[in-house]
Write an enzyme that holds these catalytic residues in place. Structure first.
Site, short mmCIF file in Angstrom:
data_model
loop_
_atom_site.label_atom_id
_atom_site.label_comp_id
_atom_site.label_asym_id
_atom_site.label_seq_id
_atom_site.Cartn_x
_atom_site.Cartn_y
_atom_site.Cartn_z
N ARG A 23 7.08 0.06 -0.23
CA ARG A 23 8.33 0.81 -0.01
C ARG A 23 8.05 2.26 0.35
NH1 ARG A 23 9.22 -2.29 -4.64
NH2 ARG A 23 10.83 -3.90 -4.44
N THR B 74 -1.53 10.14 -2.62
CA THR B 74 -0.45 10.31 -3.60
C THR B 74 -0.21 9.01 -4.36
OG1 THR B 74 1.18 9.82 -1.87
CG2 THR B 74 0.71 12.14 -2.29
N ARG C 40 -2.82 6.72 -6.64
CA ARG C 40 -3.42 6.81 -7.97
C ARG C 40 -4.83 7.35 -7.82
NH1 ARG C 40 0.86 6.59 -9.64
NH2 ARG C 40 1.85 5.16 -11.13
N GLU D 105 -6.79 12.54 -15.52
CA GLU D 105 -5.71 13.51 -15.53
C GLU D 105 -5.36 13.89 -16.96
OE1 GLU D 105 -2.51 11.80 -13.28
OE2 GLU D 105 -3.59 11.92 -11.39
N HIS E 104 0.06 15.74 -9.97
CA HIS E 104 0.75 14.45 -10.06
C HIS E 104 2.27 14.63 -10.13
CE1 HIS E 104 0.04 10.02 -11.42
NE2 HIS E 104 1.14 10.13 -10.68
#
Length: 327
Positions: free
Chosen positions: A157, A236, A238, A267, A286
């Site tokens: 999507r 963008t 993972r 992270e 993120h």
């Protein structure tokens, strides 16, 4: 008595109020950091529902402590923080929050692409340092976006939403996906290709594939060497999909021109990470879905999943639907 649930982070008050209408709620609210593991292990022992985030590791050891648990409701599109197989074996439903973040994440992806291509952060810092003394023909020159070739790895999507933005910039779009999408090709005039050709032909490569053991280090030294020396890599999706050591070397040595990252393998990324020393990297913490409206939608959807599952209704976005079918 109301069923007990545990929420691992502070969420919008209006969403928390919805959960409290039907559940007894305990919340980790001492600070806006992930709940400590020992606290989570203690809190999960008597709850029927767990409302968590990507920062919470829900593994088999944790699930063993939760004999009453019915649902793990993840406030994220991804769910690689959860051992779904272990949850399924225990009859625990796992849900995520897809769809609501599609357009917002595509916005951020294209913004990161443009900021990296035109060196916007570097230029802003240059100005604020007082280094701007005069106009110069080649000062802070970047790469053109309009009319360039965009390669998208992962045509879900968000990938389709990115295509719509790219078409406004007259970009030629290539894509690689596990399965070919003929309808998407026809609708947007994009072309399916293999990974090697995509890397070789693209001016911009955007990584949008989900993380899995199969996509770990999908972009490594060999893949980076196939890219143009003027190419820009954007991730963008993972952390862990792009090999960070290989990316550092490629950016340092000029194998590729620049990169933009919203995600890292670990992270939060440590401030002394080698990648953060490079001027040709644009890095973000993120924030792909970080608009007010989208985060509230995500929080509300996760809350509805929690309430539905505890109330005996099928949640809208079940990651492991077999649990519902068996029960």
């Amino acid at each position: 008595m109301k069923p007990k649930v545990y929420v691992t982070r502070q969420i919008p008050d209006e969403v928390l109020a919805i959960i409290r209408q039907t559940c007894e709620v305990r919340v980790w609210s001492e600070s806006d950091v992930p709940v400590p593991r020992d606290v989570l292990e203690r809190e999960i022992t008597d709850v029927e529902g767990l409302y968590c985030l990507l920062t919470d590791r829900v593994d088999e050891a944790l699930l063993e402590r939760a004999p009453r648990l019915k649902i793990v409701s993840n406030m994220a599109a991804g769910y690689n923080n959860i051992d779904v197989e272990a949850a399924t074996r225990r009859g625990i439903m796992v849900t995520n929050t897809p769809d609501v973040l599609t357009e917002t994440t595509a916005d951020l992806t294209f913004a990161l692409l443009m900021a990296t291509a035109r060196r916007l952060l570097e230029a802003s810092e240059y100005l604020h340092r007082g280094d701007w003394q005069t106009w110069s023909p080649m000062l802070l020159t970047g790469q053109d976006v309009f009319g360039s070739t965009l390669g998208i790895i992962g045509m879900g999507r968000i990938g389709e939403a990115l295509v719509r933005r790219a078409k406004g910039f007259n970009m030629n779009v290539l894509y690689y996906n596990r399965t070919r999408k003929a309808e998407t090709e026809e609708a947007y005039g994009i072309r399916y290709t293999d990974m090697n050709e995509l890397l070789r032909m693209s001016d911009f490569v955007c990584v949008l594939t989900p993380y899995s053991p199969q996509t770990h280090n999908l972009i490594g030294p060999a893949e980076l060497r196939r890219m143009k020396p003027t190419a820009v890599l954007i991730n963008t999706a993972r952390g862990g999909i792009v090999n960070e050591d290989a990316l550092y070397e490629a950016l340092r040595d000029g194998t590729i021109w620049a990169a933009g990252l919203d995600v890292f393998e670990r992270e939060p990324v440590v401030p002394d990470h080698p990648l953060l020393t490079l001027p040709n990297l644009v890095s973000l913490p993120h924030i792909g879905s970080a608009s007010v409206a989208t985060r509230i939608k995500m929080a509300s959807l996760a809350a509805n999943h929690l309430i539905d599952a505890i109330g005996g209704h099928r949640p809208a976005h079940l990651v492991n639907p077999i649990v519902w079918e068996i029960n």
